[in-house]
Design an enzyme around this catalytic site. Sequence first.
Site, PDB file in Angstrom:
ATOM      1  N   SER A 220      13.075   5.091  28.367  1.00 18.45           N
ATOM      2  CA  SER A 220      14.172   4.705  27.220  1.00 18.45           C
ATOM      3  C   SER A 220      14.511   3.304  26.888  1.00 18.45           C
ATOM      4  CB  SER A 220      15.105   5.625  27.919  1.00 18.45           C
ATOM      5  OG  SER A 220      15.522   6.620  28.026  1.00 18.45           O
TER       6      SER A 220
ATOM      7  N   HIS B  54      22.180   4.818  26.292  1.00 17.68           N
ATOM      8  CA  HIS B  54      22.509   5.294  27.571  1.00 17.68           C
ATOM      9  C   HIS B  54      21.744   5.135  29.034  1.00 17.68           C
ATOM     10  CE1 HIS B  54      18.475   7.544  26.455  1.00 17.68           C
ATOM     11  NE2 HIS B  54      17.917   7.298  27.841  1.00 17.68           N
TER      12      HIS B  54
ATOM     13  N   ASP C  71      23.238   5.293  19.707  1.00 16.00           N
ATOM     14  CA  ASP C  71      22.619   5.486  21.468  1.00 16.00           C
ATOM     15  C   ASP C  71      21.783   4.148  21.647  1.00 16.00           C
ATOM     16  OD1 ASP C  71      21.803   5.735  23.980  1.00 16.00           O
ATOM     17  OD2 ASP C  71      19.991   7.330  23.505  1.00 16.00           O
TER      18      ASP C  71
END
Length: 365
Positions: free
Chosen positions: A208, A92, A125
Amino acid sequence: MLVLGAALIALVAGGIGGVVGAQLERDGGFGGDVELPQAESGSQKRSKDSVAGIAASALPGVVTLHVRGDDGAGTGTGFVLDAKGHILTNNHVVEPGGSGGDISVTFSGGETAGAKVVGRDAGYDLAVVKVSGVRGLKPLPLGNSENVQVGDPVVAIGAPFDLANTVTSGIISAKERPITAGGEKGDGSDVSYVNALQTDAPINPGNSGGPLVDSRARVIGINSAIRSAGNDSGPDGGQSGSIGLGFAIPINQGKRVAEELINTGRATHPVIGVTIDKQFTGDGARIARESRNGGPAVNRGGPGAKAGLKAGDVITAVDGQRVHSGDELIVKVRAHRPKDRLELTVERGGDERKVTLVLGTASGE
């Protein structure tokens, strides 16, 4: 009168002296400069297993990614895997760049370089990007997430809200948390399933893809999601801040997926070869009566069929660990490799039985 006058003069003089003394004290004496006490200069060395020591060891291998493309722009974190320039991050993080977006990588020392996507996978992910022509890369050593215990100290490094090289610390709060994130497309193709490590080390948007490291500065997880007040778990938790509930992809899973992305450009997904009834609200994961296209819910010749699974069976445990929903079952399966052997606990017609199957690979892979 003489005595009273002398007493009055003494009182006035005493008052003047007190005022002058107080003023001199406030001004630091008779014109002298104020000098405040301070600790002496000491050694700046820190033990290797202190937060400062861990940060000093890990920071050179952590990068900040700025991504821009037709689908938007964003900031995230990654870490160096090898001397060839491969960097691991979240899918992402790079997704806004689409197929032809621009990715800029900034190292902890301030150097920048362009990067290209090597491979990415929404289901896990995870994504790998690569920089070229960069010397002196500092790959981070990979730990073993199977060895992690609840209460172990950890350090998270990233760029929350684009504040690069931010270091936070905490502990492992829990293991094997079933986390699902994504799903914006509505068809389920971009949903990620993670059997996550939970940590209270503060993680915020921009963390992230960054490393969660142990006391020896070895990566044990990839920081990927947070739960914020009023929000479901998801990548970065939107724009909300940390409340001490962060989730990281275990490095053992990250290592396998990264190797596949580097070697083949794609990752394999293990499957049991059945369609799960997502409308089932009972405890466990129930096999649907038919597949989404109207075919059999248990794929002919698939792992589930070979193990004797049937439509309507309710799977309640994987290798002795309870599962309470279809998503939890997928998370448990995704934590393994194709060809791994699993023992499933199954309820059928009120009876409980155990079946063993060998995981297959999702079709088209």
